[in-house]
Design an enzyme around this catalytic site. Sequence first.
Site, short mmCIF file in Angstrom:
data_model
loop_
_atom_site.label_atom_id
_atom_site.label_comp_id
_atom_site.label_asym_id
_atom_site.label_seq_id
_atom_site.Cartn_x
_atom_site.Cartn_y
_atom_site.Cartn_z
N GLU A 1 0.71 -1.12 0.17
CA GLU A 1 -0.12 0.02 0.11
C GLU A 1 0.83 1.28 -0.01
OE1 GLU A 1 -3.64 -2.10 2.46
OE2 GLU A 1 -2.27 -1.02 3.49
N GLY B 19 -13.30 -3.78 3.10
CA GLY B 19 -14.37 -4.74 2.62
C GLY B 19 -15.72 -4.03 2.63
N ILE C 243 -13.21 -9.47 8.17
CA ILE C 243 -14.78 -9.91 8.23
C ILE C 243 -15.08 -10.73 6.92
CG2 ILE C 243 -17.04 -9.10 8.08
CD1 ILE C 243 -15.49 -8.48 10.93
N MET D 149 -8.99 -2.71 9.33
CA MET D 149 -8.49 -3.25 10.62
C MET D 149 -7.48 -2.12 11.19
SD MET D 149 -7.79 -7.28 9.31
CE MET D 149 -6.83 -7.55 11.03
N GLU D 150 -7.44 -0.98 10.73
CA GLU D 150 -6.70 0.12 11.03
C GLU D 150 -7.12 1.61 11.39
OE1 GLU D 150 -4.80 -3.31 9.23
OE2 GLU D 150 -5.64 -1.69 8.29
N ASP E 131 -13.14 -6.33 -1.55
CA ASP E 131 -13.90 -7.56 -1.31
C ASP E 131 -15.01 -7.00 -0.81
OD1 ASP E 131 -14.15 -8.01 1.78
OD2 ASP E 131 -11.99 -7.45 1.52
#
Length: 230
Positions: free
Chosen positions: A11, A77, A154, A174-175, A198
Site C-alpha cells: 500500500e 471490505g 470480516i 483493521m486500522e 472485497d
Amino acid sequence: MIGIIGAMEEEVAALKEAMEIRGTKEIAGMVFCQGVLCEREAVVVRSGIGKVNAGICAQILIDHFHVDMLINTGIAGSLDARIDIGDMVISTDALHHDMDATIFGDAPGQVPRMDTLAFPADSALAEKAKAANEKANPEIRTFIGRVASGDQFISSAEAKERIVELFHPLCTEMEGAGIAQAAYLNKVSYVIIRAISDKADNSAVMDYPEFEKQAIAHSVRLMKELLASL
C-alpha cells in the site's frame, strides 16, 4: 507535514517510489520515510496490520515528525450494497466495531469514558479526497461515510450483518479507527481512504487476491492527486 500510513508494504511501496526520500528512521519496528511527495513535505510509513500498530504509528508521526495531517490509505471490505469492488470510500468518521463494554452501560463500539462514539474526520480534507478520486480514477465511484474498524478480517455474512445493523458504516477494515482515535486525542486532522477489495462476506477469500492489486493502484493515483491539491 503530512503523515501517510498504509498497513501493508504493497500500500505504500508505490508512494515511496514516487517520493524524494531525504531520510529514513526506524522506530518501534516501523521505517518512516521522510521527504517530498508531489511537492509536499511528507512522511510515508507501513504501520503493520491492526488497530494497535496503526495507533502507535500515528502517535509516532505526531510526536517525532510533528505531522499536522494524517492520511490512512489502503483497502477494505464493502458493507453497503451500493459499493462494489473497485469503488473508493472516504471517511466522515471512524469507530471500533469490536469495542464492547455494553455490560457497563456503554453503547456498542463506545470506548469507555471517551466523549464520542465515532472520531470525526476532517470534512474539508474528505471532500478534497473525493474530488481527487473523481479526477484520478473517473472509471470508479466515490462514497463518503463511516468506516468501521476491528482486529478481525470480516468474511462471514453474520459478522457483516452485525456491524451494519449496529453502526451503519460503508466499509470495514483493521486500522482506521486506531489512527482516527490518535488524531482525535491529539487534535490532528485526518482522513481514511479505502479502496474496496472485497464484499466482506463469504466471497472474501475468492475476491481478495484478485482485486487487491487493482485497489492499491487506485489508491496510489488518488493519493498523488490529493497531495497535489493540498
